[in-house]
Design a protein around this motif. Sequence first.
Motif, PDB file in Angstrom:
ATOM      1  N   LEU A  80     -32.605 -79.924-115.870  1.00  6.77           N
ATOM      2  CA  LEU A  80     -34.040 -79.651-115.835  1.00  6.77           C
ATOM      3  C   LEU A  80     -34.669 -80.290-114.603  1.00  6.77           C
ATOM      4  O   LEU A  80     -34.188 -81.318-114.117  1.00  6.77           O
ATOM      5  N   PRO A  81     -35.755 -79.719-114.065  1.00 10.17           N
ATOM      6  CA  PRO A  81     -36.383 -80.254-112.848  1.00 10.17           C
ATOM      7  C   PRO A  81     -36.802 -81.706-113.012  1.00 10.17           C
ATOM      8  O   PRO A  81     -37.221 -82.132-114.095  1.00 10.17           O
ATOM      9  N   SER A  82     -36.676 -82.485-111.930  1.00 13.77           N
ATOM     10  CA  SER A  82     -37.003 -83.910-111.975  1.00 13.77           C
ATOM     11  C   SER A  82     -38.245 -84.249-111.159  1.00 13.77           C
ATOM     12  O   SER A  82     -38.589 -85.419-111.017  1.00 13.77           O
ATOM     13  N   ALA A  83     -38.904 -83.242-110.600  1.00 21.01           N
ATOM     14  CA  ALA A  83     -40.123 -83.453-109.819  1.00 21.01           C
ATOM     15  C   ALA A  83     -41.035 -82.249-110.036  1.00 21.01           C
ATOM     16  O   ALA A  83     -40.626 -81.240-110.604  1.00 21.01           O
ATOM     17  N   LYS A  84     -42.278 -82.370-109.577  1.00 19.85           N
ATOM     18  CA  LYS A  84     -43.207 -81.244-109.729  1.00 19.85           C
ATOM     19  C   LYS A  84     -42.650 -80.007-109.020  1.00 19.85           C
ATOM     20  O   LYS A  84     -42.735 -78.894-109.521  1.00 19.85           O
ATOM     21  N   LEU A  85     -42.050 -80.229-107.845  1.00 22.58           N
ATOM     22  CA  LEU A  85     -41.335 -79.151-107.162  1.00 22.58           C
ATOM     23  C   LEU A  85     -39.910 -79.623-106.915  1.00 22.58           C
ATOM     24  O   LEU A  85     -39.688 -80.605-106.201  1.00 22.58           O
ATOM     25  N   THR A  86     -38.956 -78.964-107.536  1.00 30.65           N
ATOM     26  CA  THR A  86     -37.540 -79.282-107.346  1.00 30.65           C
ATOM     27  C   THR A  86     -36.866 -78.100-106.674  1.00 30.65           C
ATOM     28  O   THR A  86     -36.846 -77.000-107.220  1.00 30.65           O
ATOM     29  N   GLN A  87     -36.340 -78.328-105.469  1.00 35.43           N
ATOM     30  CA  GLN A  87     -35.622 -77.294-104.721  1.00 35.43           C
ATOM     31  C   GLN A  87     -34.166 -77.712-104.605  1.00 35.43           C
ATOM     32  O   GLN A  87     -33.868 -78.754-104.029  1.00 35.43           O
ATOM     33  N   GLY A  88     -33.279 -76.907-105.174  1.00 32.69           N
ATOM     34  CA  GLY A  88     -31.869 -77.246-105.107  1.00 32.69           C
ATOM     35  C   GLY A  88     -31.191 -76.981-106.430  1.00 32.69           C
ATOM     36  O   GLY A  88     -31.843 -76.764-107.452  1.00 32.69           O
ATOM     37  N   SER A  89     -29.880 -77.010-106.429  1.00 27.54           N
ATOM     38  CA  SER A  89     -29.101 -76.714-107.633  1.00 27.54           C
ATOM     39  C   SER A  89     -28.856 -77.982-108.442  1.00 27.54           C
ATOM     40  O   SER A  89     -28.837 -79.095-107.897  1.00 27.54           O
TER      41      SER A  89
END
Length: 478
Positions: A80-89
Amino acid sequence: MSETKRRPVVALTGASGYIGQNLLKKLTKYADVIALSRNGDHKQDTEHVTWRSCDLYSMADAEKGLEGADFAVYLVHSMLPSAKLTQGSFEDMDVILADNFAQAAKKQGLHQIVYLSGIIPESEKLSRHLRSRLEVEEILRAYGVPVTTIRAGLIVGPKGSSFPILKKLVKRLPFMALPKWTRTKTHPIALKEVLHALNKSIGNDRLSNRAIDVGGPEIMTYQDMMVQTAESLGKNPRILPVPFMTVNLSRLWVSLTTGTPKEMVYPLVESLVHPMTAKPENMDPEVSYGQMSFKDAVQTAIEDEKQEEENQKPSKNTQGIKMPAVQHDVRSVQRILLPEGKNADWAAQYYVHWLSTTLDPFVHTETDHEDNTQICLRLSRTPLLELSYSHERSTSDRALFYITGGSFQNTKRNVRGRLEFRKIPGKQECIVAIHDYMPSLPWFVYKYTQAKAHLIVMYWFRKHIEKMIEQSRVPHSV
């Protein structure tokens, strides 16, 4: 582990998660626990539990989190995403988390890491999720700390990932359209028996540096599990075999039906094409053989979930609590190849040079004798970004820059913004990552301009390196 004069100290990652919470209760019977969580400072310490806030994307945090520990249990996954915007696999995120943890464990002198993974089938082409689980295992072992890996298939418990998704499917559908992968065999195991395996592995020298498969008494298909789960829920849905539903279509269908984020569902469903059954040669008589039947495990999970919901009913005292403000932070992680013999430090220096060359005449870079770098527009004296090289925290395999200035960063809110280049242990590959970056542009503008531009630039850089490697392999004519 038996009681000794000095209670061992166990660092438990994911201590506020569903497996971590349950394991914590077992550990405190004989050990003092350092419970690690991203919001650990908000938790109440008890006689045998010390909570610590720890962001494992930060190596410094990982080192502080493991200080004083004898053993560690690694229950981390980044689907699951770890920041407001997470870019990457998620695979590349997991590399950073595992590498930070393994290096910190080595520095703090830990005797063992116990890692919960998935059963790895014999296949030349593993799913993304299973490849990542295996890569994490290899990284945890890379720095010399003994690792015991417990490999489990579907864990039957009230929370988590796979079983709750399966239960929601059964609960919400009047009939079950079952594609081909639902006839794949797997080896479910009750949550309490996974906890037993983890608990018995800590400090167990006999299991040191081994990967142990665990499973319950039954090998089943996903269709069998869905039928038995339906019976436990008092339902009798009609079953409709669907031969034409692909894995890609299935993962979308599962995500929409269960309301589970695609970031979690997609990798899990992709893994269901693999038979995931424990192999006898990888099993251990002390920890591998679960005794609870699947149906009993399901019934226990349902009852535990009801009890938990009853205990968590809102009371008057919980009203009016302020939620923390949303952080407008960014994490962007990409993986690139490295030319033979090159390391992360080379990648960092080459990237700065390449950036200036590629974006000329619009952008240029300036680097001083301390390796601090400014990225500037040609027609402006104000740098877009200032990157301060950390000599103290960098090595040949990790180049770390703190984002300390520039018109593109929010000076008031930036505290931990950083850019790092990190070589993956045992591979000629490098992770390039931005962490905790706070942009100065309005969020909507940033998301669709600067953030997209960064992805494009990293794509160009990756392709440039690949071309460089390809050309180096072409024999030169005499």
